[in-house]
Design a protein around this motif. Structure first.
Motif, PDB file in Angstrom:
ATOM      1  N   GLU A 308       0.885  -1.594   0.114  1.00 39.56           N
ATOM      2  CA  GLU A 308      -0.227  -0.328  -0.331  1.00 39.56           C
ATOM      3  C   GLU A 308       0.671   1.161  -0.053  1.00 39.56           C
ATOM      4  O   GLU A 308       0.363   2.565   0.393  1.00 39.56           O
ATOM      5  CB  GLU A 308      -1.215   0.090   0.834  1.00 39.56           C
ATOM      6  N   ASP A 309       1.956   1.485  -0.637  1.00 40.02           N
ATOM      7  CA  ASP A 309       2.728   2.419  -1.230  1.00 40.02           C
ATOM      8  C   ASP A 309       2.188   3.346  -2.539  1.00 40.02           C
ATOM      9  O   ASP A 309       1.674   2.986  -3.642  1.00 40.02           O
ATOM     10  CB  ASP A 309       3.992   1.507  -1.165  1.00 40.02           C
ATOM     11  N   PRO A 310       2.265   4.781  -2.083  1.00 46.10           N
ATOM     12  CA  PRO A 310       1.438   5.630  -2.765  1.00 46.10           C
ATOM     13  C   PRO A 310       2.057   5.741  -3.926  1.00 46.10           C
ATOM     14  O   PRO A 310       1.608   5.877  -5.558  1.00 46.10           O
ATOM     15  CB  PRO A 310       1.661   6.664  -2.005  1.00 46.10           C
ATOM     16  N   ARG A 311       3.659   4.828  -3.970  1.00 45.19           N
ATOM     17  CA  ARG A 311       4.439   5.425  -4.997  1.00 45.19           C
ATOM     18  C   ARG A 311       3.698   3.968  -6.498  1.00 45.19           C
ATOM     19  O   ARG A 311       4.343   4.080  -7.592  1.00 45.19           O
ATOM     20  CB  ARG A 311       5.957   5.257  -4.342  1.00 45.19           C
ATOM     21  N   ALA A 312       3.556   3.183  -5.920  1.00 46.18           N
ATOM     22  CA  ALA A 312       2.644   2.227  -7.163  1.00 46.18           C
ATOM     23  C   ALA A 312       2.370   2.628  -8.146  1.00 46.18           C
ATOM     24  O   ALA A 312       2.195   2.371  -8.906  1.00 46.18           O
ATOM     25  CB  ALA A 312       2.026   1.199  -6.293  1.00 46.18           C
ATOM     26  N   LEU A 313       1.450   4.221  -7.863  1.00 50.27           N
ATOM     27  CA  LEU A 313       0.706   4.383  -8.971  1.00 50.27           C
ATOM     28  C   LEU A 313       1.229   5.052 -10.030  1.00 50.27           C
ATOM     29  O   LEU A 313       1.537   5.017 -11.251  1.00 50.27           O
ATOM     30  CB  LEU A 313      -0.336   5.789  -8.081  1.00 50.27           C
ATOM     31  N   GLU A 314       2.267   5.229  -9.805  1.00 47.25           N
ATOM     32  CA  GLU A 314       4.016   6.377 -10.742  1.00 47.25           C
ATOM     33  C   GLU A 314       4.184   4.867 -11.324  1.00 47.25           C
ATOM     34  O   GLU A 314       4.217   5.461 -12.646  1.00 47.25           O
ATOM     35  CB  GLU A 314       4.837   7.404 -10.180  1.00 47.25           C
ATOM     36  N   HIS A 341      -5.846  -2.210  -7.901  1.00 48.35           N
ATOM     37  CA  HIS A 341      -5.545  -2.970  -6.174  1.00 48.35           C
ATOM     38  C   HIS A 341      -5.350  -1.646  -5.531  1.00 48.35           C
ATOM     39  O   HIS A 341      -5.470  -1.457  -4.426  1.00 48.35           O
ATOM     40  CB  HIS A 341      -5.538  -3.822  -6.562  1.00 48.35           C
ATOM     41  N   ALA A 342      -3.703  -0.840  -5.667  1.00 46.61           N
ATOM     42  CA  ALA A 342      -3.748   0.229  -5.479  1.00 46.61           C
ATOM     43  C   ALA A 342      -4.561   1.305  -5.633  1.00 46.61           C
ATOM     44  O   ALA A 342      -5.063   2.078  -4.071  1.00 46.61           O
ATOM     45  CB  ALA A 342      -2.115   0.910  -6.358  1.00 46.61           C
ATOM     46  N   LEU A 343      -5.791   1.492  -6.428  1.00 43.92           N
ATOM     47  CA  LEU A 343      -6.324   2.670  -6.133  1.00 43.92           C
ATOM     48  C   LEU A 343      -7.433   2.330  -5.211  1.00 43.92           C
ATOM     49  O   LEU A 343      -7.916   3.267  -4.333  1.00 43.92           O
ATOM     50  CB  LEU A 343      -6.980   3.271  -8.040  1.00 43.92           C
ATOM     51  N   LEU A 344      -7.795   1.014  -5.195  1.00 40.83           N
ATOM     52  CA  LEU A 344      -8.840   1.079  -4.178  1.00 40.83           C
ATOM     53  C   LEU A 344      -8.196   0.975  -2.675  1.00 40.83           C
ATOM     54  O   LEU A 344      -8.842   1.381  -2.138  1.00 40.83           O
ATOM     55  CB  LEU A 344      -9.079  -0.544  -4.495  1.00 40.83           C
ATOM     56  N   MET A 345      -7.318   0.548  -2.728  1.00 46.89           N
ATOM     57  CA  MET A 345      -6.824   1.076  -1.098  1.00 46.89           C
ATOM     58  C   MET A 345      -6.038   2.775  -0.928  1.00 46.89           C
ATOM     59  O   MET A 345      -6.014   2.840   0.378  1.00 46.89           O
ATOM     60  CB  MET A 345      -5.205  -0.520  -0.742  1.00 46.89           C
ATOM     61  N   GLY A 346      -5.932   3.229  -2.279  1.00 42.24           N
ATOM     62  CA  GLY A 346      -5.409   4.502  -1.654  1.00 42.24           C
ATOM     63  C   GLY A 346      -6.054   6.082  -1.263  1.00 42.24           C
ATOM     64  O   GLY A 346      -5.333   6.915  -0.879  1.00 42.24           O
ATOM     65  N   GLU A 347      -7.358   5.490  -2.131  1.00 33.24           N
ATOM     66  CA  GLU A 347      -8.357   6.456  -1.609  1.00 33.24           C
ATOM     67  C   GLU A 347      -7.694   8.488  -2.006  1.00 33.24           C
ATOM     68  O   GLU A 347      -7.516   9.246  -1.265  1.00 33.24           O
ATOM     69  CB  GLU A 347      -8.526   6.707  -0.087  1.00 33.24           C
ATOM     70  N   THR A 348      -7.283   8.058  -3.279  1.00 31.46           N
ATOM     71  CA  THR A 348      -6.823   9.704  -3.694  1.00 31.46           C
ATOM     72  C   THR A 348      -7.756  10.346  -5.240  1.00 31.46           C
ATOM     73  O   THR A 348      -9.071   9.178  -4.803  1.00 31.46           O
ATOM     74  CB  THR A 348      -5.546   9.050  -4.767  1.00 31.46           C
ATOM     75  N   ARG A 349      -7.390  10.815  -5.577  1.00 28.87           N
ATOM     76  CA  ARG A 349      -8.613  11.689  -5.920  1.00 28.87           C
ATOM     77  C   ARG A 349      -9.662  10.954  -7.097  1.00 28.87           C
ATOM     78  O   ARG A 349      -8.898  10.355  -8.077  1.00 28.87           O
ATOM     79  CB  ARG A 349      -8.610  13.034  -6.429  1.00 28.87           C
ATOM     80  N   GLY A 350     -10.494  10.519  -7.126  1.00 30.76           N
ATOM     81  CA  GLY A 350     -11.552   9.645  -8.022  1.00 30.76           C
ATOM     82  C   GLY A 350     -11.380   8.150  -7.910  1.00 30.76           C
ATOM     83  O   GLY A 350     -10.959   7.578  -9.162  1.00 30.76           O
ATOM     84  N   ALA A 351     -10.494   7.614  -6.662  1.00 28.62           N
ATOM     85  CA  ALA A 351     -10.146   6.559  -6.917  1.00 28.62           C
ATOM     86  C   ALA A 351     -11.037   5.288  -7.411  1.00 28.62           C
ATOM     87  O   ALA A 351     -10.542   4.692  -8.474  1.00 28.62           O
ATOM     88  CB  ALA A 351      -9.729   6.368  -5.802  1.00 28.62           C
ATOM     89  N   ILE A 352     -11.803   5.525  -7.161  1.00 27.88           N
ATOM     90  CA  ILE A 352     -12.973   4.488  -6.803  1.00 27.88           C
ATOM     91  C   ILE A 352     -13.412   3.937  -8.289  1.00 27.88           C
ATOM     92  O   ILE A 352     -13.545   2.455  -9.631  1.00 27.88           O
ATOM     93  CB  ILE A 352     -14.026   4.400  -6.435  1.00 27.88           C
ATOM     94  N   PRO A 353     -14.054   5.130  -9.921  1.00 28.87           N
ATOM     95  CA  PRO A 353     -14.025   4.883 -10.568  1.00 28.87           C
ATOM     96  C   PRO A 353     -12.879   5.026 -11.617  1.00 28.87           C
ATOM     97  O   PRO A 353     -13.010   3.784 -12.315  1.00 28.87           O
ATOM     98  CB  PRO A 353     -14.405   6.674 -10.914  1.00 28.87           C
ATOM     99  N   ASN A 354     -11.699   5.050 -11.609  1.00 25.28           N
ATOM    100  CA  ASN A 354     -10.371   4.494 -11.608  1.00 25.28           C
ATOM    101  C   ASN A 354     -10.054   3.333 -12.070  1.00 25.28           C
ATOM    102  O   ASN A 354      -9.516   2.736 -12.286  1.00 25.28           O
ATOM    103  CB  ASN A 354      -9.214   5.916 -11.557  1.00 25.28           C
ATOM    104  N   ALA A 355      -9.756   2.959 -10.134  1.00 23.19           N
ATOM    105  CA  ALA A 355     -10.153   1.843 -10.462  1.00 23.19           C
ATOM    106  C   ALA A 355     -11.112   1.069 -10.848  1.00 23.19           C
ATOM    107  O   ALA A 355     -10.531  -0.131 -12.095  1.00 23.19           O
ATOM    108  CB  ALA A 355     -10.039   1.363  -9.014  1.00 23.19           C
TER     109      ALA A 355
END
Length: 720
Positions: A308-314, A341-355
């Protein structure tokens, strides 16, 4: 010039999207940089390509000698049959560079094998019989290297390593080698199982392997060498050739450097043991040496995602771009899955629709290349995302379909367990608490059977939450305490935060502040890890703790943060629950204005989020507001609405106890008793239930000293 997907020249055919090369109809082993070199020369076949240009293109500014480039050209010539000094295809321009001089012919792309044509292979941990602990890492580390090497081949489908470990854990430790292979082949739906042993023979290491199928014996052999990772990759190449002798793609290691492959193996071993942060450091070492090593990039992404490291998205976005460039559909499926899965865990802006988008793309790519394990995990993730969006009926339908398919075709028990776990959550959210409890009981049995202590810990706390909702508070407290026994095995912040939120619900209902404090203290190191943003579930648990302590301002500030996080990520289901708890907090502390504002906000939620539980809670809140204004009859009417709207569970029980209390204070004993009959076991185990069912003293009900029924204290002014 722009390249077609498939190129033909001389005796060769080359597939650009699949990065495969055939010579005289036989697939050739081509290292990634050699393949890139060949493509670059073909793309610029109308001119001489300088050495400096090739060095920059292939090594991206790293300092390497011209000798390295010369060796790569030599390997390219060998792969396309341009040997013997004739230079019929790749011509050397002395002191300048190289030029491709072959003639390109039109060709159609070779067909991609379908899922039904693939052979499904399970790779078991490699047994260390050297007697030396320095080789302990090979068990899963080398197995992962072999899995990665085989996974990129379109003719083979490799069973996920974690899935294999889950099924392996069910087998008796003393089971024979052949019996173990047969059992795993059946459980995993595999065509063959690869078993191997590393041992010393004199002064050399020997790696013996056997691939066992249902009827015929598969590839087998013994390899001698000095370096385990190099031997494992040779084994993978021989297994691939033995399983698919016609048109198989010989395996080429991502790196020719044994040190790099060993570091990848050690990192993968740590990841398989859920030590994701430590594993990531190993992959960072590899990527410092070989920035475009896709195997290391993929394992690095997986470690960051699971940790669950935020760097996963980059990292994932960069790897996805790389996979698209080379047309690697399978890698795209894996990366889309990891990003989802990173977006589901990360709670960033628009995370759920992007997931949802990433998981849908993972499903498409996994279906195209015949990757069933990836497909199942992507469909499961998509159902989780739909639930968080608030579309619980679609999530339930997706999970039921997946459950039916896995049950019908004999799917993995691990996948079935994950599906049942998520189905339990969906059933609970729809008020079907008994169904949810039965499903979680099954999941708990599987977790215990496989020694999955962290998963069992989360399941136990969720069971405690369900039983608390059913009024079985003694059982809930016991299960919550048992859950704590697995806290030392927790590795992921999301799991720890989910446990904290469930514990706050259980212990908060009972007013057991010290127990909740103990849980939060033990989980804090994971949930407040330096460098990582706190999970909204963790903040919700802390807010519930502040409510129990009567600190309205602190609780309000924390709830405000959780609401903002749910809004930002578009996790509408979480938003509903957080707003509901803010409403309860406003009522608890007598803030009528805030309570009315919260009611208005809840009423504006999308229709898909308005369920019986929410309607019941809102009716009960209206009853509280009416009671405070002296409108007892109106309050009672709202409570009766709350009872009729609520499914079985806490909100219905609370409304019934509130109404019974109002009846008793008004002298309507018979009506109160009728309401109380529907409350077992709440009457025996909840503080207010015991007060309502107990003896009265001087016209006032006696509350237990251990609790003041904090959650409904606002409706009991005569008892305060």
């Amino acid at each position: 010039m722009p390249l077609a997907d498939t190129l033909r020249f001389a005796r060769c055919e080359l597939s650009v999207p699949r990065r495969e090369l055939w010579l005289d109809g036989q697939t050739q082993a081509v290292a990634p940089k050699v393949f890139d070199l060949l493509l670059h020369l073909i793309e610029h076949c109308g001119r001489v390509v300088g050495k400096e240009e090739l060095l920059n293109h292939l090594w991206h500014g790293r300092v390497v000698s011209e000798g390295v480039l010369a060796r790569s050209v030599m390997q390219a010539r060998k792969a396309i049959g341009d040997e013997g000094g004739e230079e019929a295809l790749i011509k050397t321009i002395h002191k300048v560079g190289y030029r491709f001089v072959g003639s390109l012919l039109p060709a159609a792309a070779a067909p991609l094998p379908s899922a039904t044509q693939q052979r499904r292979v399970a790779v078991l941990p490699i047994e260390n019989r050297t007697g030396e602990t320095r080789f302990d890492w090979i068990s899963l580390g080398l197995a992962a290297l072999v899995c990665n090497a085989l996974s990129g081949r379109v003719a083979l489908a490799v069973v996920d390593l974690n899935l294999m470990l889950f099924e392996l854990g069910q087998l008796p430790a003393d089971m024979g080698s052949r019996e173990k292979a047969d059992a795993l082949r059946q459980r995993l739906g595999a065509d063959c199982v690869l078993q191997s042993v590393l041992r010393w023979q004199g002064n050399a290491l020997w790696l013996a392997y056997q691939c066992t199928g249902e009827v015929e014996a598969g590839p087998a052999g013994t390899l001698r060498g000095d370096e385990p990772s190099e031997m494992a990759l040779r084994m993978a190449a021989e297994v691939a050739q033995g399983l698919c002798p016609q048109g198989a793609v010989p395996l080429v290691p991502e790196s020719q450097d044994p040190f790099v492959n060993q570091v990848i193996g050690r990192g993968t071993q740590l990841a398989a043991q859920y030590q994701f942060r430590a594993a990531a450091k190993f992959f960072e070492v590899v990527l410092e040496l070989e920035p475009r090593n896709s195997a290391a990039q993929l394992e690095y992404l997986r470690s960051l995602t699971n940790g669950e490291d935020p760097r996963a998205l980059e990292v994932g976005t960069a790897l996805l771009s790389q996979a698209r460039e080379v047309g690697d559909e399978r890698l795209q499926a894996i990366v889309h899955l990891a990003l989802g899965h990173a977006l589901l865990m990360g709670e960033t802006r628009g995370a759920i629709p992007n997931a949802v988008d990433h998981l849908a793309q993972s499903i498409r790519s996994a279906s195209a290349v015949g990757a069933p394990d990836i497909l199942v995990r992507a469909r499961l993730g998509q159902a989780m995302a739909l639930r968080l969006q608030g579309d619980v009926p679609r999530a339930e339908a997706a999970l039921n379909a997946l459950h039916h398919e896995l049950s019908t075709v004999g799917g993995s028990r691990l996948h079935l367990s994950l599906v049942k776990d998520n189905l339990a959550v969906v059933e609970a959210e729809q008020g079907h608490l008994l169904k949810a409890r039965n499903l979680l009981d099954e999941v708990l049995l599987l977790n215990r059977a496989h020694g999955l202590r962290s998963a069992a810990s989360l399941t136990l706390m969720n069971l405690a939450r369900i039983n608390a909702g059913l009024g079985c508070l003694a059982l809930a407290r016991s299960q919550a305490a048992e859950s704590e026994q697995g806290f030392d095995s927790l590795q992921q912040p999301h799991a720890a935060a989910s446990i904290a939120e469930a514990a706050a619900e259980v212990y908060g209902e009972l007013g057991l502040v010290r127990d909740l404090d103990r849980v939060l203290e033990r989980l804090a190191p994971l949930c407040e890890r330096a460098g990582l943003p706190p999970k909204s579930q963790w903040l919700t648990a802390r807010a519930r703790r502040e409510m129990c302590a009567g600190r309205a301002e602190a609780a309000g500030a924390l709830f405000k943060r959780t609401v903002a996080m749910a809004q930002r990520s578009q996790a509408h289901l979480r938003l509903r629950y957080r707003q509901l708890w803010r409403l309860e907090m406003s009522l608890r502390f007598g803030d009528v204005v805030a309570a009315e504002a919260r009611l208005a906000q809840l009423a504006e939620l999308p229709a898909v989020l308005i369920n019986g539980e929410l309607q019941s809670a809102m009716a009960r809140a209206r009853a509280a507001l009416a009671f405070r204004l002296g409108h007892a009859e109106q309050a009672l009417k709202h409570l009766e609405d709350a009872v009729s709207l609520a499914p079985a569970g806490r909100w219905r029980a609370m409304a019934l106890m509130d109404a019974a209390w109002m009846d008793l204070t008004a002298g309507r004993t018979g009506q109160a008793q009728m309401r109380l009959r529907a409350l077992s076991p709440w009457l025996d185990e909840h503080p207010l239930g015991r007060a309502l069912n107990g003896q009265s003293s001087n016209g006032r009900f006696v509350l237990p000293h251990t609790s003041t029924a904090a959650d409904i204290e606002w409706l009991l002014p005569s008892l305060r």
